[in-house]
Structure formats: structure tokens, C-alpha cells
Design a protein around this motif. Structure first.
Motif, PDB file in Angstrom:
ATOM      1  N   MET A 116       4.099  -0.612  -5.512  1.00 58.26           N
ATOM      2  CA  MET A 116       2.755  -0.496  -4.934  1.00 58.26           C
ATOM      3  C   MET A 116       1.758  -1.248  -5.792  1.00 58.26           C
ATOM      4  O   MET A 116       1.768  -1.134  -7.004  1.00 58.26           O
ATOM      5  N   ASN A 117       0.890  -2.039  -5.130  1.00 61.30           N
ATOM      6  CA  ASN A 117      -0.064  -2.856  -5.862  1.00 61.30           C
ATOM      7  C   ASN A 117      -1.429  -2.946  -5.179  1.00 61.30           C
ATOM      8  O   ASN A 117      -2.304  -3.676  -5.630  1.00 61.30           O
ATOM      9  N   THR A 118      -1.587  -2.229  -4.067  1.00 57.17           N
ATOM     10  CA  THR A 118      -2.814  -2.321  -3.279  1.00 57.17           C
ATOM     11  C   THR A 118      -3.169  -0.933  -2.756  1.00 57.17           C
ATOM     12  O   THR A 118      -2.312  -0.268  -2.156  1.00 57.17           O
ATOM     13  N   PRO A 119      -4.414  -0.478  -2.947  1.00 56.60           N
ATOM     14  CA  PRO A 119      -4.800   0.813  -2.351  1.00 56.60           C
ATOM     15  C   PRO A 119      -4.915   0.664  -0.832  1.00 56.60           C
ATOM     16  O   PRO A 119      -4.957  -0.445  -0.321  1.00 56.60           O
ATOM     17  N   GLU A 120      -4.976   1.793  -0.151  1.00 51.66           N
ATOM     18  CA  GLU A 120      -5.125   1.731   1.321  1.00 51.66           C
ATOM     19  C   GLU A 120      -6.448   1.067   1.672  1.00 51.66           C
ATOM     20  O   GLU A 120      -7.445   1.231   1.023  1.00 51.66           O
ATOM     21  N   THR A 135       0.850  -1.197   0.000  1.00 55.73           N
ATOM     22  CA  THR A 135       0.000   0.000   0.000  1.00 55.73           C
ATOM     23  C   THR A 135       0.883   1.244   0.000  1.00 55.73           C
ATOM     24  O   THR A 135       2.093   1.158   0.280  1.00 55.73           O
ATOM     25  N   PRO A 136       0.295   2.409  -0.262  1.00 55.45           N
ATOM     26  CA  PRO A 136       1.085   3.645  -0.121  1.00 55.45           C
ATOM     27  C   PRO A 136       1.706   3.801   1.279  1.00 55.45           C
ATOM     28  O   PRO A 136       2.848   4.231   1.395  1.00 55.45           O
TER      29      PRO A 136
END
Length: 126
Positions: A122-126, A82-83
Motif C-alpha cells: 500500500m502506497n496511496t490513501p483512499e 490504496t487500502p
């Protein structure tokens, strides 16, 4: 002191990469946002990181010899990055660069290259 054109040689080679990776994983192993996506025993992870950073910064292609083409994004897809985790990873690396006594302008150059890499992972949003 004269250095050739690679960051790897300019920062002092294997010894500096080793100090950096050791300082980095000491932090990763204690960071609440990173612990869930890293193994409890970081020995092998750190070994691969040493190989990768050696190659990434212009040293011998140890990672490729050991593991094949880096394909970093693909290798990281199983882990939700995630970020916030990217930021935590970069925070640990920034502190490790200081602890490992990586001098300027190399510290900034390394951090900038690793920031681009971290953004790419990064590959997943929060």
C-alpha cells in the motif's frame, strides 16, 4: 504423503502455482478496483507472478534469475495501491486459493504471508 519443509513443495510445486496464478488473474482482469492499475493483457504480469510465488514459497529462485532481487515495494510504487485495492487483491487471491484447491494448512499460511505483503505494498490513501 511426506513433504519437505517448503510450502512450494507441500502444495504440489509448479502445477499448483500455475493453477493459483491462473485463477487469480482471471479475477483481477474482471475486478473494477484492480483493472485501472493492471495492464489489459495480463500474460506477462501472470508470468512474473508465477516466478515470484515459486520463489516466495520456497521453490527455485526463478524470479531472481529472471528479474533480479524482488524489491516488491519499489516495483509497485508506480501504481496507486490504496487500502481498497489491497482488499480487492486479497479477495481475488482468497478465491483463487480455493479454486486452485490449495489445501489447509497451506491455504491459510499462503494467505497470511500474502496479506503481509499486500499491506506492505500500500502506497496511496483512499
Amino acid at each position: 504423503m511426506t513433504h519437505s519443509g517448503t510450502i512450494f513443495e507441500s502444495i504440489g510445486g509448479f502445477d499448483s502455482i500455475d493453477r493459483l496464478v491462473t485463477a487469480f488473474y482471471k479475477r483481477v482482469g474482471q475486478h473494477p478496483k484492480l483493472i485501472p492499475i493492471f495492464p489489459e493483457d495480463l500474460t506477462e504480469t501472470a508470468r512474473k507472478q508465477r516466478l515470484f510465488l515459486t520463489q516466495f514459497f520456497g521453490g527455485p529462485k526463478l524470479y531472481q534469475e529472471d528479474r533480479g532481487h524482488p524489491m516488491m515495494r519499489r516495483r509497485h510504487l508506480p501504481f496507486p495501491i490504496t487500502p481498497q485495492r489491497r482488499d480487492a487483491w486479497l479477495e481475488c487471491m482468497g478465491e483463487a486459493l480455493i479454486e486452485a484447491e490449495i489445501e489447509e494448512p497451506y491455504r491459510t499460511a499462503i494467505f497470511e504471508r500474502l496479506t503481509m505483503t499486500a499491506n506492505h505494498m500500500m502506497n496511496t490513501p483512499e
